[in-house]
Design a protein around this motif. Sequence first.
Motif, PDB file in Angstrom:
ATOM      1  N   GLY A  67      27.318  50.986  34.943  1.00 13.23           N
ATOM      2  CA  GLY A  67      26.610  52.169  34.999  1.00 13.23           C
ATOM      3  C   GLY A  67      24.931  52.104  34.669  1.00 13.23           C
ATOM      4  N   ALA A  68      24.681  50.817  34.850  1.00 15.27           N
ATOM      5  CA  ALA A  68      23.393  50.591  34.303  1.00 15.27           C
ATOM      6  C   ALA A  68      22.468  50.397  35.642  1.00 15.27           C
ATOM      7  CB  ALA A  68      23.255  49.387  33.296  1.00 15.27           C
ATOM      8  N   TRP A  69      23.016  49.903  36.699  1.00 12.50           N
ATOM      9  CA  TRP A  69      22.552  49.610  37.995  1.00 12.50           C
ATOM     10  C   TRP A  69      23.151  50.421  39.125  1.00 12.50           C
ATOM     11  CZ3 TRP A  69      25.001  44.947  35.650  1.00 12.50           C
ATOM     12  CH2 TRP A  69      26.205  44.807  36.163  1.00 12.50           C
ATOM     13  N   PRO A  70      22.369  50.432  40.361  1.00 12.81           N
ATOM     14  CA  PRO A  70      22.929  51.310  41.616  1.00 12.81           C
ATOM     15  C   PRO A  70      23.883  50.312  41.969  1.00 12.81           C
ATOM     16  CG  PRO A  70      20.406  50.986  41.612  1.00 12.81           C
ATOM     17  CD  PRO A  70      21.063  50.091  40.411  1.00 12.81           C
ATOM     18  N   GLY A  71      25.119  51.216  42.434  1.00 15.01           N
ATOM     19  CA  GLY A  71      26.333  50.648  43.041  1.00 15.01           C
ATOM     20  C   GLY A  71      27.256  50.401  42.308  1.00 15.01           C
ATOM     21  N   THR A  72      28.402  50.265  42.750  1.00 11.74           N
ATOM     22  CA  THR A  72      29.564  50.405  41.684  1.00 11.74           C
ATOM     23  C   THR A  72      30.465  49.120  41.391  1.00 11.74           C
ATOM     24  OG1 THR A  72      31.013  50.916  43.556  1.00 11.74           O
ATOM     25  CG2 THR A  72      30.071  52.689  42.541  1.00 11.74           C
ATOM     26  N   TYR A  73      29.689  48.022  41.650  1.00  9.80           N
ATOM     27  CA  TYR A  73      30.280  46.508  41.578  1.00  9.80           C
ATOM     28  C   TYR A  73      30.134  46.155  40.014  1.00  9.80           C
ATOM     29  CZ  TYR A  73      25.145  45.438  41.577  1.00  9.80           C
ATOM     30  OH  TYR A  73      23.908  45.293  41.407  1.00  9.80           O
ATOM     31  N   TYR A  74      31.179  45.401  39.579  1.00 10.10           N
ATOM     32  CA  TYR A  74      31.292  44.602  38.357  1.00 10.10           C
ATOM     33  C   TYR A  74      32.532  44.001  38.250  1.00 10.10           C
ATOM     34  CZ  TYR A  74      35.286  47.740  37.032  1.00 10.10           C
ATOM     35  OH  TYR A  74      36.555  48.619  37.035  1.00 10.10           O
ATOM     36  N   ALA A  75      32.531  43.096  37.097  1.00  5.53           N
ATOM     37  CA  ALA A  75      33.379  41.904  37.115  1.00  5.53           C
ATOM     38  C   ALA A  75      33.932  41.680  35.770  1.00  5.53           C
ATOM     39  CB  ALA A  75      32.825  40.847  37.633  1.00  5.53           C
ATOM     40  N   ARG A  76      35.100  41.172  35.546  1.00  4.31           N
ATOM     41  CA  ARG A  76      35.815  40.755  34.278  1.00  4.31           C
ATOM     42  C   ARG A  76      36.569  39.465  34.107  1.00  4.31           C
ATOM     43  NH1 ARG A  76      32.569  44.364  33.584  1.00  4.31           N
ATOM     44  NH2 ARG A  76      32.624  46.347  32.437  1.00  4.31           N
ATOM     45  N   THR A  77      36.576  38.876  33.287  1.00 11.00           N
ATOM     46  CA  THR A  77      37.436  37.493  33.228  1.00 11.00           C
ATOM     47  C   THR A  77      38.483  37.917  32.062  1.00 11.00           C
ATOM     48  OG1 THR A  77      35.375  36.319  34.251  1.00 11.00           O
ATOM     49  CG2 THR A  77      37.427  35.125  32.953  1.00 11.00           C
ATOM     50  N   PHE A  78      39.449  37.185  32.136  1.00 10.88           N
ATOM     51  CA  PHE A  78      40.560  37.346  31.285  1.00 10.88           C
ATOM     52  C   PHE A  78      41.148  35.927  31.172  1.00 10.88           C
ATOM     53  CE2 PHE A  78      40.588  41.272  33.883  1.00 10.88           C
ATOM     54  CZ  PHE A  78      40.285  42.113  32.811  1.00 10.88           C
ATOM     55  N   GLY A  79      41.270  35.417  29.926  1.00  9.62           N
ATOM     56  CA  GLY A  79      42.152  34.178  29.692  1.00  9.62           C
ATOM     57  C   GLY A  79      41.250  33.101  29.124  1.00  9.62           C
ATOM     58  N   PRO A  80      42.063  32.234  28.389  1.00 10.63           N
ATOM     59  CA  PRO A  80      41.288  31.133  27.852  1.00 10.63           C
ATOM     60  C   PRO A  80      41.014  29.854  28.914  1.00 10.63           C
ATOM     61  CG  PRO A  80      43.749  30.754  27.389  1.00 10.63           C
ATOM     62  CD  PRO A  80      43.581  32.137  28.198  1.00 10.63           C
ATOM     63  N   GLU A  81      40.284  28.770  28.608  1.00 12.78           N
ATOM     64  CA  GLU A  81      40.028  27.851  29.546  1.00 12.78           C
ATOM     65  C   GLU A  81      41.465  27.486  30.041  1.00 12.78           C
ATOM     66  OE1 GLU A  81      37.819  23.617  30.047  1.00 12.78           O
ATOM     67  OE2 GLU A  81      37.731  24.522  27.770  1.00 12.78           O
ATOM     68  N   GLY A  82      41.587  27.197  31.550  1.00 11.44           N
ATOM     69  CA  GLY A  82      42.728  26.619  32.054  1.00 11.44           C
ATOM     70  C   GLY A  82      43.557  27.780  32.577  1.00 11.44           C
ATOM     71  N   GLN A  83      43.469  29.139  32.036  1.00 11.97           N
ATOM     72  CA  GLN A  83      44.162  30.165  32.424  1.00 11.97           C
ATOM     73  C   GLN A  83      43.060  31.581  32.813  1.00 11.97           C
ATOM     74  OE1 GLN A  83      47.073  30.423  29.077  1.00 11.97           O
ATOM     75  NE2 GLN A  83      48.536  29.735  30.555  1.00 11.97           N
ATOM     76  N   GLN A 103      39.199  35.756  37.106  1.00  9.54           N
ATOM     77  CA  GLN A 103      38.398  36.432  37.106  1.00  9.54           C
ATOM     78  C   GLN A 103      38.473  37.567  38.303  1.00  9.54           C
ATOM     79  OE1 GLN A 103      34.805  34.822  39.171  1.00  9.54           O
ATOM     80  NE2 GLN A 103      33.000  35.693  37.705  1.00  9.54           N
ATOM     81  N   VAL A 104      38.137  38.905  37.883  1.00  8.76           N
ATOM     82  CA  VAL A 104      38.359  39.736  38.612  1.00  8.76           C
ATOM     83  C   VAL A 104      36.820  40.372  39.232  1.00  8.76           C
ATOM     84  CG1 VAL A 104      39.505  42.200  39.259  1.00  8.76           C
ATOM     85  CG2 VAL A 104      40.481  40.219  37.877  1.00  8.76           C
ATOM     86  N   ILE A 105      36.544  40.531  40.601  1.00 12.00           N
ATOM     87  CA  ILE A 105      35.166  40.644  40.839  1.00 12.00           C
ATOM     88  C   ILE A 105      35.549  41.817  41.888  1.00 12.00           C
ATOM     89  CG2 ILE A 105      33.302  40.169  42.348  1.00 12.00           C
ATOM     90  CD1 ILE A 105      33.569  37.153  41.537  1.00 12.00           C
ATOM     91  N   MET A 106      34.940  42.893  41.435  1.00 10.27           N
ATOM     92  CA  MET A 106      34.972  44.279  42.105  1.00 10.27           C
ATOM     93  C   MET A 106      33.738  44.586  43.077  1.00 10.27           C
ATOM     94  SD  MET A 106      38.103  44.974  40.885  1.00 10.27           S
ATOM     95  CE  MET A 106      38.419  46.724  41.513  1.00 10.27           C
ATOM     96  N   LEU A 107      33.460  44.319  44.312  1.00 10.71           N
ATOM     97  CA  LEU A 107      32.632  44.525  45.094  1.00 10.71           C
ATOM     98  C   LEU A 107      32.381  45.973  45.567  1.00 10.71           C
ATOM     99  CD1 LEU A 107      32.868  41.269  47.587  1.00 10.71           C
ATOM    100  CD2 LEU A 107      31.434  41.379  45.282  1.00 10.71           C
ATOM    101  N   ASP A 108      31.078  46.297  45.815  1.00 11.92           N
ATOM    102  CA  ASP A 108      30.745  47.490  46.477  1.00 11.92           C
ATOM    103  C   ASP A 108      30.321  47.435  47.895  1.00 11.92           C
ATOM    104  OD1 ASP A 108      29.613  49.807  47.282  1.00 11.92           O
ATOM    105  OD2 ASP A 108      28.545  50.415  45.429  1.00 11.92           O
TER     106      ASP A 108
END
Length: 389
Positions: free
Chosen positions: A184-200, A203-208
Amino acid sequence: MKRAIVLIGLMGLAACQSSGPISIPGITRGPSSAEEALEAYYKTLPDDFYPRAPAGLPLPPADQPITRVLVASCMDEENSAAPAMDVIAKEDADLFLMIGDNVYGDRDGKNYVNNQADLDELRESFGDLAARAEFQAVRAAHPMMVAWDDHDMGANDGGKDFPFRRLAERIHERFWGLEKQDVGAWPGTYYARTFGPEGQRTQVIMLDTRFFRTALTPTDEWGVKGKERYIPSADPRQDMLGTDQWTWLENQLQQPADLRLILSSIQVLPTDAHGWEDWSRLPMEQERLYRLINETEANGVVFVSGDRHTAFLYRKEGVLSYPAYELTASSINVAFSETTEEMDSAQIGAGYPPENFGAIDIDWATGTAALSIKANDGATVRETSVKFK
């Protein structure tokens, strides 16, 4: 009526490019564009101007590994039935990705409309989606991440030239509860989140692929197979993601991850089977994406897309340092046919045009991910496996 008069005045001021001061809130000079004039007006809109989705579940904790991701696109909120959504709500999953054309906000019934500055049709569409029981069930069942495409931006095949894109972005972010997050702080709707510990780590990258995208090149043979609507652009100024998003993506690809799902509302890998929107219509940008992944040495990339009203699986050699895979899941309830003869050189088996959704099942013990296309009753109709470790 008052709002309409204000809008007409703003558009007129932008067109006239007045050199003296004007009384638009936040602007004390002549606006440099109609978009700037509208932006000042949009900042005055009350909170109840925006439709809101039902409350959803929080995303999984950052240290929690995920093993199942569902994905879907193309949900016409005016269609009477959406059995795929009923099934999605009942499926087990750690995450559900709704990746574009989540509403048809540029269409009233089967007729396309030209959205005006207040984006009335788009806002009505989101309101209709929020009221649907099966959507409410999905929101209650699964944490969600979202991307937008042209129909939930408000302009069929639209890009950066859509004059109301900034309000469309606000509508999108407020509906999905993203306005107070980083996106919400930048133009465009892109964002990313990462789930899980090292080795698991996933990363989910949502492009605009809408807000910054330059115009596509219209076909010289309308409807001809492989050139149905657009042909590859030769314009050296072509752009898919915009400077800031490209820089952001480079940074994201340098973050540690074991599996990376890169969500693009339009297809990435196909090049030779159709002339609809996809990354190959901007070939220098498609090559830039591959080059960036290779230069950052980003491992474990799998592309996920929607848009096409047919589901596909792809595997392509030679573009990344390892085989590239893509799952296209489309559509939830806007199917146009039962079969398709489309066959790209990277395609795995036949496409699946009936209503569908996708699933990604992650096996951390073997370092593999099963990419599946599901019929609207949940049956697996296409599947392939990716070795990401």
